[in-house]
Design an enzyme around this catalytic site. Structure first.
Site, short mmCIF file in Angstrom:
data_model
loop_
_atom_site.label_atom_id
_atom_site.label_comp_id
_atom_site.label_asym_id
_atom_site.label_seq_id
_atom_site.Cartn_x
_atom_site.Cartn_y
_atom_site.Cartn_z
N CYS A 1 0.80 -1.21 0.00
CA CYS A 1 0.00 0.00 0.00
C CYS A 1 0.84 1.27 0.00
CB CYS A 1 -0.94 0.01 1.20
SG CYS A 1 -1.94 -1.49 1.29
N HIS B 1 -3.58 6.89 2.22
CA HIS B 1 -4.00 5.60 1.68
C HIS B 1 -5.34 5.27 2.33
CE1 HIS B 1 -4.34 1.41 0.90
NE2 HIS B 1 -3.97 1.03 2.10
N ASN C 1 -10.32 -0.62 0.07
CA ASN C 1 -8.87 -0.52 0.12
C ASN C 1 -8.29 -1.09 -1.16
OD1 ASN C 1 -6.13 -0.98 0.54
ND2 ASN C 1 -6.38 -1.53 2.70
#
Lengths: 75, 321
Positions: B112, B249, B279
């Protein structure tokens, strides 16, 4: 002293009033904390009181009184 | 020319929208639980789309916005943890699809934090003077590497791609990067590579799905991200109150809330679209950047921050041009 600081931290993290953070209050059942809230509270306590609280110990802290006792034993 | 600026941003998400309610029909969970715990309401799931096709679409949008010829792009980096193939890398496939013939192309694996890491690499390569235009893409099809019976992860991870086109300039707009890692946290968020065995070495097939210790990842994110952001800003003339927009993020809305609080910054300055996309790992920051575009004004200071498996984390400060 410990209770007052604890009340402030819990009130801040959970968005409740300090008056609700009584010794008999259960974090989950009375104060509406979920597990992410509990991490935030635990991290707040670790910072404020300079202690490290293991994941196993967190399981044993169900009520405000449990938290006060835990911290007192480690000051 | 050792400055860099952003000249185009693009995004691409799959057509299928998967709502919390639909997930609750095959996994024991509920819309209310997911919303309260994560902030997610729906996410996109690839059916015909692939990591590569999403990367190409996002890149096209960025290139169109920049109004440049694709063949002038000299560097293509795709940050992904879910490439369609190990070889060839996604970047080569993207370059081929876009008619980019004179570029250095490679994929970058930093979960990520991938978009931040890839951006730092691209900008560093550009500042040395060798590359004038670089395409950095974050692209994922995590729905294909998630255990759909694990309600701890299948509600979170989703698909999409975002792309940013960087160009060399005399008026630098990308002010600072700070990328970090801690391999001792490796076990908290894992995705095994495919089954590894040969004639002489047999191994139990690894669970080829994302395995996450949510508690530890949450604690890591809310602790390290604010520290990293403060450390980044120390290398700039600014402090947290000077930043116009924070784009984190999009892992969990609760993390964003916690980071905002720890930095003492109003949560309204933190852009969120996690409710719609879940996500999407390396894609989440560039997708969010694209969606935040109509709120950004020239001269705005924007801070991007990623964090994820590795453990890896990092942030970048740039000025909107």
């Amino acid at each position: 002293m410990i209770l007052e600081k604890l009340q402030q931290i819990v009130a801040d993290k959970l968005g409740v009033d300090t008056s609700e953070v009584v010794l008999t209050a259960s974090f989950r059942d009375d104060l509406g904390a979920d597990s992410l809230d509990l991490f935030e509270i635990v991290m707040g306590l670790e910072e404020e009181f300079g202690i490290a609280i293991s994941n196993e110990d967190v399981e044993g802290i169900q009520t405000v009184e449990d938290a006060v006792n835990y911290i007192t034993a480690r000051q | 020319m050792d400055g860099v600026k952003i000249i185009g941003v693009g995004k691409a998400v799959p057509k299928k929208t998967l709502t919390n309610e639909e997930i609750a029909t095959f996994v024991e969970t509920s819309n209310q639980w997911i919303k309260e715990r994560t902030g997610i309401e729906e996410r996109r799931i690839a059916i015909e789309e692939t990591t590569t096709s999403l990367a190409v679409s996002a890149a096209k949008e960025a290139i169109d916005e920049a109004k440049i010829e694709a063949e002038t792009i000299e560097l293509v980096i795709v940050a992904t943890a879910s490439p369609d193939s190990v070889m060839p890398n996604t970047a080569c496939l993207v370059a081929d699809a876009l008619g980019i013939k004179n570029a250095t192309c490679f994929d970058l694996s930093a979960a990520c934090s991938g978009f931040l890491y890839a951006s730092e690499v691209a900008c560093s390569m550009m500042r040395v003077g060798r590359y004038k235009r670089a395409l950095v893409i974050g692209a994922e099809t995590l729905s294909k590497v998630v255990d759909w019976e694990d309600r701890g992860t299948c509600i979170l991870f989703a698909d999409g791609a975002g792309a940013t086109l960087y160009e060399g300039t005399n008026e630098n707009k990308v002010l600072a990067f700070k990328t970090q890692s801690d391999g001792s946290g490796a076990k908290y968020l894992e995705l095994s590579a495919s089954y590894k065995a040969n004639r002489f070495h047999q191994e139990e097939p690894q669970h080829p799905f994302i395995v996450m210790n949510g508690q530890e990842v949450y604690k890591f994110a809310v602790t390290k991200v604010p520290q990293n952001i403060k450390a980044l800003l120390e290398e700039t003339p600014y402090d947290v109150q000077d930043i116009d927009w924070f784009i984190l993020h999009q892992a969990n809305e609760r993390i964003i809330t916690s980071v905002a609080k720890k930095l003492g910054v109003a949560e309204e300055k933190f852009f969120k679209n996690i409710q719609h996309y879940g996500n999407t790992s390396a894609a989440s920051i560039p997708i969010a950047l694209k969606e935040a575009q109509n709120k950004l004004k020239k001269g705005d200071k924007v801070l991007l921050a990623g964090f994820g498996a590795g453990l890896t984390w990092g942030s970048m400060l740039f000025i909107v041009s």
